[in-house]
Design a protein around this motif. Structure first.
Motif, PDB file in Angstrom:
ATOM      1  N   ASP A  83       0.831  -1.212   0.000  1.00 36.23           N
ATOM      2  CA  ASP A  83       0.000   0.000   0.000  1.00 36.23           C
ATOM      3  C   ASP A  83       0.860   1.255   0.000  1.00 36.23           C
ATOM      4  O   ASP A  83       0.496   2.271  -0.601  1.00 36.23           O
ATOM      5  CB  ASP A  83      -0.908   0.006   1.231  1.00 36.23           C
ATOM      6  CG  ASP A  83      -1.997  -1.059   1.158  1.00 36.23           C
ATOM      7  OD1 ASP A  83      -2.261  -1.556   0.052  1.00 36.23           O
ATOM      8  OD2 ASP A  83      -2.549  -1.404   2.217  1.00 36.23           O
ATOM      9  N   ALA A  84       2.015   1.190   0.661  1.00 34.65           N
ATOM     10  CA  ALA A  84       2.858   2.379   0.805  1.00 34.65           C
ATOM     11  C   ALA A  84       3.742   2.632  -0.407  1.00 34.65           C
ATOM     12  O   ALA A  84       3.976   3.786  -0.777  1.00 34.65           O
ATOM     13  CB  ALA A  84       3.724   2.243   2.057  1.00 34.65           C
ATOM     14  N   THR A  85       4.265   1.557  -1.028  1.00 36.87           N
ATOM     15  CA  THR A  85       5.259   1.743  -2.094  1.00 36.87           C
ATOM     16  C   THR A  85       4.880   1.109  -3.421  1.00 36.87           C
ATOM     17  O   THR A  85       5.364   1.541  -4.471  1.00 36.87           O
ATOM     18  CB  THR A  85       6.626   1.157  -1.672  1.00 36.87           C
ATOM     19  OG1 THR A  85       6.514  -0.270  -1.587  1.00 36.87           O
ATOM     20  CG2 THR A  85       7.059   1.707  -0.326  1.00 36.87           C
ATOM     21  N   GLY A  86       4.077   0.068  -3.388  1.00 39.10           N
ATOM     22  CA  GLY A  86       3.703  -0.616  -4.626  1.00 39.10           C
ATOM     23  C   GLY A  86       4.764  -1.556  -5.151  1.00 39.10           C
ATOM     24  O   GLY A  86       4.511  -2.306  -6.112  1.00 39.10           O
ATOM     25  N   LYS A  87       5.958  -1.550  -4.561  1.00 39.01           N
ATOM     26  CA  LYS A  87       7.046  -2.420  -5.025  1.00 39.01           C
ATOM     27  C   LYS A  87       7.584  -3.212  -3.828  1.00 39.01           C
ATOM     28  O   LYS A  87       8.258  -2.650  -2.966  1.00 39.01           O
ATOM     29  CB  LYS A  87       8.170  -1.599  -5.650  1.00 39.01           C
ATOM     30  CG  LYS A  87       7.783  -0.868  -6.928  1.00 39.01           C
ATOM     31  CD  LYS A  87       8.964  -0.092  -7.494  1.00 39.01           C
ATOM     32  CE  LYS A  87       8.583   0.641  -8.782  1.00 39.01           C
ATOM     33  NZ  LYS A  87       9.741   1.412  -9.319  1.00 39.01           N
ATOM     34  N   VAL A  88       7.282  -4.500  -3.798  1.00 38.38           N
ATOM     35  CA  VAL A  88       7.651  -5.322  -2.649  1.00 38.38           C
ATOM     36  C   VAL A  88       8.266  -6.634  -3.116  1.00 38.38           C
ATOM     37  O   VAL A  88       7.711  -7.324  -3.982  1.00 38.38           O
ATOM     38  CB  VAL A  88       6.434  -5.616  -1.751  1.00 38.38           C
ATOM     39  CG1 VAL A  88       6.810  -6.581  -0.634  1.00 38.38           C
ATOM     40  CG2 VAL A  88       5.884  -4.318  -1.175  1.00 38.38           C
ATOM     41  N   ILE A  89       9.414  -6.961  -2.533  1.00 36.84           N
ATOM     42  CA  ILE A  89      10.069  -8.261  -2.728  1.00 36.84           C
ATOM     43  C   ILE A  89       9.918  -9.032  -1.431  1.00 36.84           C
ATOM     44  O   ILE A  89      10.265  -8.538  -0.364  1.00 36.84           O
ATOM     45  CB  ILE A  89      11.559  -8.087  -3.081  1.00 36.84           C
ATOM     46  CG1 ILE A  89      11.703  -7.335  -4.402  1.00 36.84           C
ATOM     47  CG2 ILE A  89      12.269  -9.447  -3.147  1.00 36.84           C
ATOM     48  CD1 ILE A  89      13.131  -6.879  -4.698  1.00 36.84           C
ATOM     49  N   VAL A  90       9.382 -10.235  -1.529  1.00 40.45           N
ATOM     50  CA  VAL A  90       9.156 -11.071  -0.351  1.00 40.45           C
ATOM     51  C   VAL A  90      10.214 -12.162  -0.302  1.00 40.45           C
ATOM     52  O   VAL A  90      10.494 -12.822  -1.311  1.00 40.45           O
ATOM     53  CB  VAL A  90       7.755 -11.706  -0.379  1.00 40.45           C
ATOM     54  CG1 VAL A  90       7.548 -12.583   0.855  1.00 40.45           C
ATOM     55  CG2 VAL A  90       6.690 -10.631  -0.446  1.00 40.45           C
ATOM     56  N   THR A  91      10.793 -12.364   0.880  1.00 37.84           N
ATOM     57  CA  THR A  91      11.760 -13.438   1.071  1.00 37.84           C
ATOM     58  C   THR A  91      11.496 -14.093   2.424  1.00 37.84           C
ATOM     59  O   THR A  91      10.549 -13.741   3.114  1.00 37.84           O
ATOM     60  CB  THR A  91      13.204 -12.904   0.976  1.00 37.84           C
ATOM     61  OG1 THR A  91      14.124 -14.006   0.994  1.00 37.84           O
ATOM     62  CG2 THR A  91      13.528 -11.960   2.129  1.00 37.84           C
ATOM     63  N   GLY A  92      12.301 -15.079   2.783  1.00 42.24           N
ATOM     64  CA  GLY A  92      12.146 -15.732   4.079  1.00 42.24           C
ATOM     65  C   GLY A  92      11.296 -16.987   4.021  1.00 42.24           C
ATOM     66  O   GLY A  92      10.935 -17.485   2.950  1.00 42.24           O
ATOM     67  N   CYS A  93      10.933 -17.490   5.200  1.00 37.55           N
ATOM     68  CA  CYS A  93      10.253 -18.778   5.298  1.00 37.55           C
ATOM     69  C   CYS A  93       8.921 -18.810   4.568  1.00 37.55           C
ATOM     70  O   CYS A  93       8.598 -19.782   3.885  1.00 37.55           O
ATOM     71  CB  CYS A  93      10.049 -19.144   6.767  1.00 37.55           C
ATOM     72  SG  CYS A  93      11.566 -19.681   7.599  1.00 37.55           S
ATOM     73  N   LEU A  94       8.121 -17.753   4.707  1.00 39.72           N
ATOM     74  CA  LEU A  94       6.837 -17.749   4.019  1.00 39.72           C
ATOM     75  C   LEU A  94       7.026 -17.714   2.506  1.00 39.72           C
ATOM     76  O   LEU A  94       6.156 -18.162   1.756  1.00 39.72           O
ATOM     77  CB  LEU A  94       5.987 -16.567   4.481  1.00 39.72           C
ATOM     78  CG  LEU A  94       4.520 -16.568   4.017  1.00 39.72           C
ATOM     79  CD1 LEU A  94       3.805 -17.824   4.479  1.00 39.72           C
ATOM     80  CD2 LEU A  94       3.798 -15.321   4.511  1.00 39.72           C
ATOM     81  N   GLY A  95       8.169 -17.228   2.052  1.00 42.71           N
ATOM     82  CA  GLY A  95       8.472 -17.222   0.632  1.00 42.71           C
ATOM     83  C   GLY A  95       8.575 -18.608   0.033  1.00 42.71           C
ATOM     84  O   GLY A  95       8.493 -18.774  -1.193  1.00 42.71           O
ATOM     85  N   GLU A  96       8.753 -19.614   0.882  1.00 45.19           N
ATOM     86  CA  GLU A  96       8.763 -20.993   0.403  1.00 45.19           C
ATOM     87  C   GLU A  96       7.350 -21.472   0.057  1.00 45.19           C
ATOM     88  O   GLU A  96       7.181 -22.567  -0.478  1.00 45.19           O
ATOM     89  CB  GLU A  96       9.360 -21.911   1.475  1.00 45.19           C
ATOM     90  CG  GLU A  96      10.788 -21.565   1.889  1.00 45.19           C
ATOM     91  CD  GLU A  96      11.802 -21.923   0.833  1.00 45.19           C
ATOM     92  OE1 GLU A  96      11.425 -22.596  -0.151  1.00 45.19           O
ATOM     93  OE2 GLU A  96      12.987 -21.522   0.981  1.00 45.19           O
ATOM     94  N   ARG A  97       6.341 -20.671   0.383  1.00 46.87           N
ATOM     95  CA  ARG A  97       4.945 -21.004   0.071  1.00 46.87           C
ATOM     96  C   ARG A  97       4.341 -19.865  -0.746  1.00 46.87           C
ATOM     97  O   ARG A  97       3.466 -19.132  -0.283  1.00 46.87           O
ATOM     98  CB  ARG A  97       4.170 -21.241   1.359  1.00 46.87           C
ATOM     99  CG  ARG A  97       4.724 -22.420   2.152  1.00 46.87           C
ATOM    100  CD  ARG A  97       4.517 -22.281   3.639  1.00 46.87           C
ATOM    101  NE  ARG A  97       3.119 -22.399   4.024  1.00 46.87           N
ATOM    102  CZ  ARG A  97       2.685 -22.200   5.268  1.00 46.87           C
ATOM    103  NH1 ARG A  97       3.536 -21.872   6.225  1.00 46.87           N
ATOM    104  NH2 ARG A  97       1.411 -22.335   5.547  1.00 46.87           N
ATOM    105  N   PRO A  98       4.839 -19.671  -1.973  1.00 47.25           N
ATOM    106  CA  PRO A  98       4.433 -18.495  -2.766  1.00 47.25           C
ATOM    107  C   PRO A  98       2.936 -18.445  -3.051  1.00 47.25           C
ATOM    108  O   PRO A  98       2.371 -17.354  -3.183  1.00 47.25           O
ATOM    109  CB  PRO A  98       5.251 -18.635  -4.056  1.00 47.25           C
ATOM    110  CG  PRO A  98       5.646 -20.078  -4.112  1.00 47.25           C
ATOM    111  CD  PRO A  98       5.803 -20.515  -2.700  1.00 47.25           C
TER     112      PRO A  98
END
Length: 490
Positions: A77-92
């Protein structure tokens, strides 16, 4: 008139960063932030300043998953550009179901993949000369290999200067029915001992006074690499926990062991604690005490915990043990819960945390019969914590009148106080963020004690979780590692 030279940071792309989850994830965040700095990106202090945001997520238990998904949504909501990583990233799929507009998703410990997406999303204008220089691999310096590359790697720390987490392995070989860490982070991969020791040496040389050794199963360190040897300061060191602890203990900083399973060789660690080589502290995730519950959990060492704890305390009477437990595991009966309470009374653990069981997506425990009603789980949790709190209060009361080493984490002054009059710190038996604190009156040392100092404190009072006392001595800290910017040992 010559044209003004642009500052090195002019036009730099700014990346916001959110780090969630456990200390192991915090170390991953430090590695990503280090690589961002190496490649010329700036870290934005707020959404308003960020061109994009990286969210390092936790995906272990349901509340952590919800916190991660909420953070991703807020950043989008704030930037519109987000890269997700970490444990939850293993469940895209779970992420895309809630947030289909994320720019990219990577798994845990994926510094290269994260940086690849950052470069695509926020390309940096390269200088005609410096743009030809190779980009260092994460945690490495060009032209070096192995442990010495790890030694020279720059580091961005997310902890205060005086303490740091050092991760010695990634992943886990256990198959606990309530846990999906092996699915998220894979099987165990241990670092070479030389790499760990060079990192510790560099941290202590830079002023770090406390090292927290972490992994998913610290006791199993080196099993996957058959305890292979690696170079450290001209010698060879095995990738084995006791060998590593001996070398770390020689550096003169506080060394604290986390996530230690009660394997037989842990006795050797306790002997080092009794000898004052490493801190007399063990973080042991026991999870339960009923042999039948532990069997359903598929936990190692079912039914032997109490004998092991008694043996450890025979070796090191000052040993502080913290642990975590799950109440309301599927099929847990009142009798099995009573076994847990009896164990707690007998073991008299120093620091205890507990959680009511909740389903974890893809965990085998979800298929077990005998789900415990939520109201029963919460009632059992309250009963458990009442016993744990009473034991904690009794054990802390025994420390009143003693003089103890305390590492100072922060100031606690009120507006009308002389600066540096009130302090907050921890004893050797307290890890930051999870254990108790010591509220300290500086007394004659007001204004002299700094954050990160290790002082001697006379304990004057206690309550259920914390201690209260006054500084009686401010000894000079002298590690066995030369301090950067100083001559000799300080």
């Amino acid at each position: 008139m010559t044209e003004a030279v642009k500052p090195a940071t002019a036009g730099a792309r700014k990346v916001g960063f959110i780090s969630l989850g456990c200390p192991k994830a915090l170390v991953d965040s430090e590695r990503i932030l280090t690589q961002l700095r190496i490649e010329g990106y700036e870290v934005a202090p707020s959404y308003e300043d960020a061109d994009a945001v990286i969210v390092n997520t936790c995906g272990f238990i349901t509340p952590a998953v919800e916190e991660s998904l909420s953070a991703i949504g807020e950043a989008l909501d704030a930037t519109g550009k987000v890269i997700v990583t970490g444990c939850l990233g293993e469940r895209p799929d779970k992420i895309m179901e809630r947030h289909p507009k994320v720019a990219a998703i990577t798994g845990s410990e994926a510094v290269d993949a994260v940086m690849g997406h950052v470069r695509e999303l926020l390309p940096i204008e390269t200088d005609a000369f410096t743009g030809l220089l190779p980009v260092a691999a994460p945690g490495m310096r060009p032209g070096l290999e192995g442990a010495r590359a790890d030694l020279l790697a720059p580091s961005v720390k997310l902890t205060p200067r005086h303490y740091a987490y050092v991760k010695i392995a990634e992943g886990c070989n256990h198959t606990c029915s309530f846990c999906i860490i092996p699915k998220l982070r894979g099987l165990q991969v241990s670092r070479d001992a030389g790499a760990v020791l060079y990192e510790a040496y560099r941290l202590i040389a830079g002023g770090t006074k406390e090292l927290m050794i972490i992994s998913q199963d610290t006791s199993a360190y080196g099993v996957d690499v058959r305890y292979r040897e690696s170079e450290f300061q001209g010698g060879q060191v095995r990738a084995h926990l006791t060998d590593l602890a001996v070398k770390l203990g020689e550096m003169g900083a506080w060394v604290r062991m986390h996530y230690v399973y009660p394997y037989p060789h842990v006795e050797k660690l306790v002997e080092l604690m009794a000898a004052g080589r490493i801190l007399p502290y063990l973080d042991v995730p026991l999870q339960h005490a009923s042999p039948t519950v532990l069997k359903r959990m598929r936990r190692p060492g079912a039914g032997r915990q109490l004998d092991t704890i008694r043996r450890w305390r025979e070796i090191c009477p000052d040993l502080v043990i913290r642990s975590t437990f799950i109440v309301g595991f599927p099929g847990e009966t009142e009798e099995e819960f009573q076994e847990l309470l009896t164990f707690l009374e007998d073991a008299r653990l120093d620091r205890v945390g507990a959680f009511a069981y909740s389903d974890v997506d893809e965990a085998d425990a979800n298929r077990l019969d005998g789900a415990v009603p939520e109201a029963v789980k919460e009632a059992r949790l309250a009963r458990f914590m009442a016993v744990a709190q009473r034991i904690s209060a009794e054990k802390l009361a025994e420390k009143v009148g003693r003089v103890m080493d305390v590492i100072i984490d922060e100031f606690n002054d009120d507006e009308d106080d002389l600066a540096g009059t009130k302090l907050i710190g921890r004893t050797k038996g307290d890890a930051p963020g999870i254990d108790g604190q010591v509220y300290v009156f500086a007394g004659d040392f007001a204004g002299q004690v700094k954050i990160g100092d290790i002082v001697r404190v006379r304990i004057e009072d206690s309550d259920e979780y914390d201690l209260y006392g006054e500084v009686v001595e401010r000894p000079e800290w002298r590690p066995n590692v030369p301090q950067l910017g100083h001559f000799g040992k300080h």
